[in-house]
Design an enzyme around this catalytic site. Structure first.
Site, PDB file in Angstrom:
ATOM      1  N   ARG A 250       0.853  -1.182   0.000  1.00 34.75           N
ATOM      2  CA  ARG A 250       0.000   0.000   0.000  1.00 34.75           C
ATOM      3  C   ARG A 250       0.894   1.239   0.000  1.00 34.75           C
ATOM      4  NH1 ARG A 250      -3.519  -2.741  -1.468  1.00 34.75           N
ATOM      5  NH2 ARG A 250      -5.666  -2.959  -0.682  1.00 34.75           N
ATOM      6  N   GLU A 279      -4.227   7.416  -4.782  1.00 33.59           N
ATOM      7  CA  GLU A 279      -4.204   6.801  -6.097  1.00 33.59           C
ATOM      8  C   GLU A 279      -5.362   7.348  -6.931  1.00 33.59           C
ATOM      9  OE1 GLU A 279      -2.187   2.514  -4.874  1.00 33.59           O
ATOM     10  OE2 GLU A 279      -4.315   2.592  -5.444  1.00 33.59           O
ATOM     11  N   HIS A 298      -1.566   0.422  -9.760  1.00 37.08           N
ATOM     12  CA  HIS A 298      -2.108  -0.598  -8.846  1.00 37.08           C
ATOM     13  C   HIS A 298      -2.676  -1.762  -9.651  1.00 37.08           C
ATOM     14  CE1 HIS A 298      -3.832  -1.061  -4.524  1.00 37.08           C
ATOM     15  NE2 HIS A 298      -3.533  -2.240  -5.055  1.00 37.08           N
TER      16      HIS A 298
END
Length: 334
Positions: A250, A279, A298
């Site tokens: 993360r 993000e 991601h």
């Protein structure tokens, strides 16, 4: 194999709430056939327009890409809700204690994403080590007349990889690193003797020891209050100036301001990040302007096979809950 669902008193399939179908945060249309075998799919927009008619039908929530947002207001509006199934391994977007207080269970898909995320971790490591993006630019540039014979990158074979977090994903990364003949160090809350023997890894009791010795530092750790900003200015200064930081956990595990400073000053060689905070990053963020950084969106679990398995796991968890069975991949609120 997925077992059968539960029909309501009217002979209808139980409702499952999703953010949307398609779009940026929606369930992928190619997965709808599988979902609709077991549930009546209700989008958030449909629910907001017809709350009174649909509230009693919805017994589960399907979270894809951290959407829809689960808060007290949503939970209060779903009196028959039994379970929330969330895609992926991370559950930091969910308030587990709050959800549990409503008598609702939570499940995720940790096993489904393991191999794909480990593959992504090694992709980032290799791409950063060998300056892949710069090489592509050189090869494709209209200004390139010949290749510089002395343009070189870093060796992976025989290099030291320090893995922070030897869970499912960390172990899979170690297995892949072993095939590259890397020396493997790991730092974990608990020593994993069987796994370290399998891949020839060395356990580091202190994080500092791993940071000082590693050519590549791989973050594969679960995000918690304890691991938030685990890698900050002090930790980055402990790393070799030739080392690369790779993050597939993360974004908030890293102090990004400190990372920018370390990359600008040359305290570390490079960073390869599949995750950031937030993000996506603001378009003017300093990390996006640095040449010694690789950032991907991601995409650790983003393969067709893995995403299909994630859907199957989520459906199974919901069916377990609706059938009064132990919930597959249930996440404890404790």
């Amino acid at each position: 194999m997925l077992h059968s669902g539960v029909m309501d008193s009217m002979g209808e399939l139980p409702g499952v709430l999703v953010e949307e179908i398609g779009g940026i945060c929606g369930v992928v249309e190619e997965h709808l056939d599988l979902i609709k075998k077991h549930f009546t799919v209700i989008t958030l927009k449909e629910f907001m327009e017809k709350k009174e008619q649909l509230a009693e039908k919805i017994k589960s929530v399907f979270i894809w890409g951290a959407k829809p947002k689960v808060d007290c207001e949503l939970l209060q509006s779903l009196p028959r809700l039994k379970v929330i199934a969330s895609a992926g391994a991370g559950i930091d977007h969910l308030d587990l204690k709050m959800i549990s207080s409503f008598g609702v269970k939570v499940a995720n898909t940790p096993h489904a994403v393991t191999s794909a995320t480990a593959d992504m971790a090694m992709l980032l490591l290799l791409a950063s080590a060998r300056n892949l993006f710069e090489g592509c630019l050189i090869a494709a540039s209209p200004h390139t007349e010949r290749f510089h014979v002395n343009w070189v990158a870093e060796e992976v074979t025989g290099a030291t990889l320090g893995i922070i977090g030897m869970g499912r994903i960390g172990y899979k990364i170690a297995q892949r690193a072993k095939a590259f003949e890397m020396k493997i160090l790991y730092y974990n809350r608990n020593r994993r003797i069987e796994e370290e023997r399998s891949v020839g890894a060395t356990y580091c009791e202190k994080l500092a020891d791993l940071l000082q010795q590693s050519d590549f530092v791989m973050l594969a750790i679960t995000f918690t209050r304890e691991t938030q900003r685990l890698i900050g200015k002090k930790e980055l200064l402990l790393m070799k100036s030739t080392a690369t930081l790779i993050n597939v956990s993360r974004g908030a595990v890293v102090d990004q301001d400190a990372l920018v400073e370390a990359l600008q000053k040359g305290d570390i060689r490079a960073a390869a990040l599949d995750v950031t905070y937030p993000e996506p990053l603001p378009r003017d963020h300093a990390l996006l302007k640095l040449k010694n950084v690789i950032i991907t969106p991601h995409m650790g679990s983003a393969t067709r096979t893995t995403r299909r398995i994630m859907i199957e796991d989520m459906i199974q968890s919901i069916l377990d809950a609706l059938n009064g069975l132990p919930v597959s991949n249930e996440v404890s609120a404790i």
